[in-house]
Design an enzyme around this catalytic site. Structure first.
Site, PDB file in Angstrom:
ATOM      1  N   SER A 152      36.200  43.204  45.376  1.00 32.57           N
ATOM      2  CA  SER A 152      35.290  42.680  45.494  1.00 32.57           C
ATOM      3  C   SER A 152      34.351  43.538  45.679  1.00 32.57           C
ATOM      4  O   SER A 152      34.316  43.953  45.972  1.00 32.57           O
ATOM      5  CB  SER A 152      35.775  41.260  46.302  1.00 32.57           C
ATOM      6  OG  SER A 152      35.278  41.197  47.629  1.00 32.57           O
ATOM      7  N   ASP A 169      33.221  39.385  35.406  1.00 36.69           N
ATOM      8  CA  ASP A 169      33.638  37.553  34.721  1.00 36.69           C
ATOM      9  C   ASP A 169      32.566  37.401  34.851  1.00 36.69           C
ATOM     10  O   ASP A 169      31.382  36.942  35.168  1.00 36.69           O
ATOM     11  CB  ASP A 169      33.500  37.472  36.886  1.00 36.69           C
ATOM     12  CG  ASP A 169      33.747  35.525  37.024  1.00 36.69           C
ATOM     13  OD1 ASP A 169      33.889  35.047  35.843  1.00 36.69           O
ATOM     14  OD2 ASP A 169      34.129  35.617  38.113  1.00 36.69           O
ATOM     15  N   ASP A 197      37.225  43.864  41.578  1.00 41.62           N
ATOM     16  CA  ASP A 197      37.158  41.964  40.986  1.00 41.62           C
ATOM     17  C   ASP A 197      36.439  41.356  40.991  1.00 41.62           C
ATOM     18  O   ASP A 197      35.102  41.304  41.707  1.00 41.62           O
ATOM     19  CB  ASP A 197      38.688  41.375  42.749  1.00 41.62           C
ATOM     20  CG  ASP A 197      38.583  40.169  42.459  1.00 41.62           C
ATOM     21  OD1 ASP A 197      39.156  39.936  41.332  1.00 41.62           O
ATOM     22  OD2 ASP A 197      38.981  39.549  43.197  1.00 41.62           O
ATOM     23  N   GLY A 252      46.451  32.813  44.609  1.00 38.54           N
ATOM     24  CA  GLY A 252      47.571  33.088  44.591  1.00 38.54           C
ATOM     25  C   GLY A 252      47.646  32.692  46.536  1.00 38.54           C
ATOM     26  O   GLY A 252      49.255  32.364  46.778  1.00 38.54           O
TER      27      GLY A 252
END
Length: 285
Positions: free
Chosen positions: A51, A105, A83, A211
């Site tokens: 990230s 994103d 990410d 997840g």
């Protein structure tokens, strides 16, 4: 020596053979070591997720060096993946530094703007042999310092997701289907029909974010519906922290970091190993 590879090296096989490749986020050296150790023992491809917050913490040069060392030592197909990249500029900085994969994103933008920026990222990344992940819909929970109430998270519209893929040609597509970042208070309500509809209409796998803490049966069903990449971070963070807390509770005098970071690393190896087996990627390297 195996170099870092794009996700397109192994995700098509995951979709075709109905297994998923794990993205395990790297937050420091112990995370990097634990993830590659488990993957090496299981002979599984995997993705190091990083990230923007983790990049700031570790430094981009150290991040790339650790991932390259893991790939060269293990001989596994490993992708180093940005990410939740927030901009074209961040994605390009990671590519220049040696990342083999990036995510843009743009899920918080209107659809047209998300498509336009993602296309720009894909064009530049693919020219460099780098894979790209896009995202549609908003995923709840906490990612770095950003929080979104799970009730306010917006599910992906299947028709928009299919159009998004067709116009951007991303290598995998994250869609909001009811999971969230972080640990769950209850069991997540995953919308399998959205996964199935989107995965059945596009050439690449669907990505399941959030997840950690999802029941095993739910994971297996999501993979059968077309999920080919699953992100895990919080379970490793919890395993590390709980192990260190337990050691400190037993021995107030311990001060050598190796005495608590070593066992914490082993606890994460167990988490990653169990996920690899659950995802069905063992032996696929």
């Amino acid at each position: 020596m195996m170099p870092l590879v794009p996700m397109s090296e192994f995700l098509p096989q995951a979709k075709r053979e109905k297994f998923a490749v794990g993205q395990f986020n790297m937050n420091n050296l112990e995370f990097a070591q634990a993830i590659v150790q488990a993957a090496q023992e299981e002979r599984s491809p995997f993705i190091y997720g990083v990230s923007e917050g983790a990049l700031k913490y570790m430094g981009i040069e150290f991040t790339v060096a650790m991932a390259r060392a893991a790939a060269e030592k293990s001989g596994l197909p490993i992708a180093l993946h940005l990410d939740h990249g927030s901009s074209f500029e961040v994605a390009m900085a990671c590519i220049r530094a040696g990342f083999s994969s990036v995510m843009f994103d743009g899920s918080h933008y209107p659809l047209e703007e998300n498509i336009a920026i993602t296309k720009k990222v894909v064009e530049a990344a693919h020219a460099m042999g780098v894979s790209v992940e896009g995202e549609l819909g908003t995923i709840g929970g906490t990612e770095d310092d950003l929080s979104l109430d799970e009730e306010k998270a917006a599910l992906a519209n299947p028709e928009e997701a299919i159009r998004f893929y067709e116009e951007t040609k991303v290598d995998c597509l994250a869609i909001a289907v009811g999971t969230a970042h972080g640990m769950y208070k209850g069991e997540p309500n995953i919308r399998y029909e959205i996964i199935e509809k989107v995965a059945g209409a596009i050439d690449v796998p669907v990505v399941l974010h959030g997840g950690s803490g999802v029941p095993d049966d739910s994971i297996r069903k999501a993979i059968q519906c077309g999920v080919g990449k699953i992100n895990v971070n919080t379970e490793n963070q919890v395993a590390m922290t709980n192990t260190i807390r337990g050691i400190f509770d037993k021995d107030k005098k311990v001060y050598d970091p190796r005495k608590y970071l070593g066992p914490a690393r082993e606890a994460m190896v167990e988490v990653v190993r169990s996920k690899i087996r659950l995802f069905g990627s063992a032996g696929k390297a």
